[in-house]
Write a protein that holds these residues in place. Sequence first.
Motif, PDB file in Angstrom:
ATOM      1  N   ALA A  94      -6.804   3.346  -5.479  1.00  0.00           N
ATOM      2  CA  ALA A  94      -5.363   3.403  -6.061  1.00  0.00           C
ATOM      3  C   ALA A  94      -5.602   2.752  -7.527  1.00  0.00           C
ATOM      4  O   ALA A  94      -5.002   3.414  -8.453  1.00  0.00           O
ATOM      5  N   ALA A  95      -6.215   1.801  -7.559  1.00  0.00           N
ATOM      6  CA  ALA A  95      -6.399   0.996  -8.997  1.00  0.00           C
ATOM      7  C   ALA A  95      -7.370   1.821  -9.913  1.00  0.00           C
ATOM      8  O   ALA A  95      -7.298   1.817 -11.171  1.00  0.00           O
ATOM      9  N   GLY A  96      -8.403   2.511  -9.442  1.00  0.00           N
ATOM     10  CA  GLY A  96      -9.378   2.977 -10.329  1.00  0.00           C
ATOM     11  C   GLY A  96      -8.916   4.711 -10.468  1.00  0.00           C
ATOM     12  O   GLY A  96      -9.451   5.304 -11.417  1.00  0.00           O
ATOM     13  N   ARG A  97      -8.046   5.150  -9.723  1.00  0.00           N
ATOM     14  CA  ARG A  97      -7.893   6.696  -9.886  1.00  0.00           C
ATOM     15  C   ARG A  97      -6.855   6.658 -11.320  1.00  0.00           C
ATOM     16  O   ARG A  97      -6.374   5.654 -11.738  1.00  0.00           O
ATOM     17  N   SER A  98      -6.955   7.855 -11.880  1.00  0.00           N
ATOM     18  CA  SER A  98      -6.144   8.003 -13.153  1.00  0.00           C
ATOM     19  C   SER A  98      -4.754   7.853 -12.888  1.00  0.00           C
ATOM     20  O   SER A  98      -4.147   8.233 -11.811  1.00  0.00           O
ATOM     21  N   SER A  99      -4.060   7.085 -13.719  1.00  0.00           N
ATOM     22  CA  SER A  99      -2.359   6.853 -13.363  1.00  0.00           C
ATOM     23  C   SER A  99      -1.664   8.166 -13.945  1.00  0.00           C
ATOM     24  O   SER A  99      -0.614   8.210 -13.577  1.00  0.00           O
ATOM     25  N   TYR A 100      -2.478   9.220 -14.536  1.00  0.00           N
ATOM     26  CA  TYR A 100      -1.688  10.249 -15.087  1.00  0.00           C
ATOM     27  C   TYR A 100      -1.954  11.589 -14.227  1.00  0.00           C
ATOM     28  O   TYR A 100      -3.110  11.991 -14.227  1.00  0.00           O
ATOM     29  N   ALA A 101      -0.900  11.780 -13.543  1.00  0.00           N
ATOM     30  CA  ALA A 101      -0.633  12.968 -12.608  1.00  0.00           C
ATOM     31  C   ALA A 101       0.360  13.400 -12.374  1.00  0.00           C
ATOM     32  O   ALA A 101       1.466  12.425 -12.459  1.00  0.00           O
ATOM     33  N   TYR A 102       0.599  14.780 -12.380  1.00  0.00           N
ATOM     34  CA  TYR A 102       2.135  15.280 -11.966  1.00  0.00           C
ATOM     35  C   TYR A 102       2.290  16.111 -10.941  1.00  0.00           C
ATOM     36  O   TYR A 102       3.465  16.299 -10.634  1.00  0.00           O
ATOM     37  N   ASN A 103       1.084  16.658 -10.392  1.00  0.00           N
ATOM     38  CA  ASN A 103       1.491  17.513  -9.389  1.00  0.00           C
ATOM     39  C   ASN A 103       1.637  16.832  -8.050  1.00  0.00           C
ATOM     40  O   ASN A 103       0.611  16.655  -7.155  1.00  0.00           O
ATOM     41  N   VAL A 104       2.584  16.281  -8.002  1.00  0.00           N
ATOM     42  CA  VAL A 104       2.958  15.331  -6.621  1.00  0.00           C
ATOM     43  C   VAL A 104       4.095  15.671  -5.955  1.00  0.00           C
ATOM     44  O   VAL A 104       4.976  16.112  -6.458  1.00  0.00           O
ATOM     45  N   SER A 105       4.038  15.691  -4.510  1.00  0.00           N
ATOM     46  CA  SER A 105       5.144  16.241  -3.824  1.00  0.00           C
ATOM     47  C   SER A 105       6.549  15.370  -3.876  1.00  0.00           C
ATOM     48  O   SER A 105       6.347  14.211  -4.073  1.00  0.00           O
ATOM     49  N   PRO A 106       7.582  15.960  -3.747  1.00  0.00           N
ATOM     50  CA  PRO A 106       8.867  15.406  -3.799  1.00  0.00           C
ATOM     51  C   PRO A 106       8.961  14.331  -2.520  1.00  0.00           C
ATOM     52  O   PRO A 106       9.341  13.040  -2.924  1.00  0.00           O
ATOM     53  N   ASP A 107       8.492  14.251  -1.418  1.00  0.00           N
ATOM     54  CA  ASP A 107       8.193  13.522  -0.410  1.00  0.00           C
ATOM     55  C   ASP A 107       7.683  12.148  -0.863  1.00  0.00           C
ATOM     56  O   ASP A 107       7.840  11.043  -0.421  1.00  0.00           O
ATOM     57  N   ALA A 108       6.284  12.374  -1.584  1.00  0.00           N
ATOM     58  CA  ALA A 108       5.547  11.282  -1.876  1.00  0.00           C
ATOM     59  C   ALA A 108       6.316  10.597  -2.968  1.00  0.00           C
ATOM     60  O   ALA A 108       6.116   9.317  -3.115  1.00  0.00           O
ATOM     61  N   ILE A 109       7.029  11.134  -3.928  1.00  0.00           N
ATOM     62  CA  ILE A 109       7.711  10.543  -4.749  1.00  0.00           C
ATOM     63  C   ILE A 109       8.918   9.758  -4.281  1.00  0.00           C
ATOM     64  O   ILE A 109       8.994   8.421  -4.694  1.00  0.00           O
ATOM     65  N   LYS A 110       9.743  10.160  -3.062  1.00  0.00           N
ATOM     66  CA  LYS A 110      10.589   9.626  -2.758  1.00  0.00           C
ATOM     67  C   LYS A 110      10.104   8.123  -1.795  1.00  0.00           C
ATOM     68  O   LYS A 110      10.851   7.313  -2.017  1.00  0.00           O
ATOM     69  N   SER A 111       9.079   8.386  -1.193  1.00  0.00           N
ATOM     70  CA  SER A 111       8.600   7.378  -0.365  1.00  0.00           C
ATOM     71  C   SER A 111       8.185   6.333  -1.082  1.00  0.00           C
ATOM     72  O   SER A 111       8.325   5.108  -0.872  1.00  0.00           O
ATOM     73  N   PHE A 112       7.484   6.593  -2.182  1.00  0.00           N
ATOM     74  CA  PHE A 112       6.825   5.584  -3.247  1.00  0.00           C
ATOM     75  C   PHE A 112       8.239   4.637  -3.866  1.00  0.00           C
ATOM     76  O   PHE A 112       7.932   3.624  -3.794  1.00  0.00           O
ATOM     77  N   ARG A 113       9.055   5.550  -4.223  1.00  0.00           N
ATOM     78  CA  ARG A 113      10.395   4.706  -4.796  1.00  0.00           C
ATOM     79  C   ARG A 113      11.106   3.938  -3.840  1.00  0.00           C
ATOM     80  O   ARG A 113      11.263   2.647  -3.995  1.00  0.00           O
ATOM     81  N   GLN A 114      11.262   4.491  -2.637  1.00  0.00           N
ATOM     82  CA  GLN A 114      11.823   3.550  -1.286  1.00  0.00           C
ATOM     83  C   GLN A 114      11.245   2.262  -1.056  1.00  0.00           C
ATOM     84  O   GLN A 114      11.465   1.474  -0.889  1.00  0.00           O
ATOM     85  N   ARG A 115       9.821   2.231  -1.371  1.00  0.00           N
ATOM     86  CA  ARG A 115       8.918   1.242  -0.986  1.00  0.00           C
ATOM     87  C   ARG A 115       8.581   0.336  -2.214  1.00  0.00           C
ATOM     88  O   ARG A 115       8.784  -0.786  -2.100  1.00  0.00           O
ATOM     89  N   ALA A 116       8.602   0.840  -3.493  1.00  0.00           N
ATOM     90  CA  ALA A 116       8.160   0.019  -4.707  1.00  0.00           C
ATOM     91  C   ALA A 116       9.430  -0.413  -5.536  1.00  0.00           C
ATOM     92  O   ALA A 116       9.392  -1.635  -6.080  1.00  0.00           O
TER      93      ALA A 116
END
Length: 433
Positions: free
Chosen positions: A198-220
């Motif tokens: 996760a630390a080495g992958r590119s930080s720039y990506a936008y093709n991510v699912s809505p569920d992944a966006i929501k789960s990340f926000r709820q956690r972080a």
Amino acid sequence: MMMTMSSFVSRRSGAALLKKAAHRSFSALVSLDYEFPGVPATRPELAKATSASVTTLSNGLTVVTEGANTTSTVTMTFPNAGSASERLNEQGAALLNKCLAFNSGSNMSTIRIFRSIENCGGSPLVTWDRTKATLGYTVPPEYAATLVPLLAVDCTFEKWDMRDAKHLAQTETEAASASAQIVLTENLFAAAFGPQSAAGRSSYAYNVSPDAIKSFRQRAYGVNGAILAATGVKDHESFCAQVAQLLDGAPAGANEDSEMIYLGGESRVFAPSAGIAHVALAFRGPQQSAVANVVKSFIDVVGADSGVSGFTASGMVGAYAGGTGAGLMDAITKAMTTPVSSEVIQRAKRAAKAEALFALDGGSQSLATVMTSSVLESGSFSGPASVAKSYDAVTDAQVKEALSSMLKSNPSLAAVGDINSVPYHATVVSRFS
């Protein structure tokens, strides 16, 4: 007779004016402290050095304030909202959530959030990197606490907000791919922490699912473990009481720490059309930021003549050089292996100390950033005196030990551009063996 009477009147009038002028307070012989005599002083109070207070609320939020600034920048930093905290299926979620900052939340639309900030004469700010994300605003001091709830809005992920956030993330990704410096940075992290982590992958990506966006926000994005920094706050206790009340019921988050494991390695992007090469070489750095910054300044000092500059990033300290020709890595190697003298260390300490103190005086936003960084590292912040003391306490032995330990770690090499003449990782490693 008329001439005589006229002259007499003129003399009497002139004498009266002179007598009146003699009683006026205006004079060229006044104290230079006053620009206009009789006008209230433009600075009725002496300027005061920054002093800070730190409190951890019952909800887990740490509040750090100072009262010397004339404007208030209030920021909330979420320490685990960077891309290094993304899970396997969440690449891009950190960037998308950054693009969703100040968007619709419970009982509050996006336009109402921005109008609320504007009505207080404020301006919003959002920053984001691999380790954290920060939301904030700059306002007159009397509105410092008023807008705090906007920093912890429970996002509702409206369709139009998600659409706009994805378009913004795509724009930022395209701009990043066109920047040699950002591409170099991304490759340096891939080399240091592994391209699949996760630390080495590119930080720039936008093709991510809505569920992944929501789960990340709820956690972080939760107040538990977050840092709220505010400048220009005169009464720390009152401010904390208001914040505790305003954030009652705000999302807590998971407060999960993400571990960035340094590996070392190599990542290269061959682009001969660039015409020049950008090379960065990093090592695992010291944990204490003051020591790391002195080492970075040491590289600046010894590498100045050859165009080599030092940098620090997420636990790494390294050197950068850019240009044409085959001597870039030679210049970096020379800078990293220069014998360490007490005289050069003292120069590096003065430069690092000055840079840290200038950051405190760089405006309310810069000060809030420094306060947050200090709390994240040590749990406290006392002001300029403690910052200066931390650099004064760095010894020659600490700097020498830090450099020696760095050169023993596996280096991380990133090279971008016309890099035919840049040696590979194995050759670089042999130079420091």
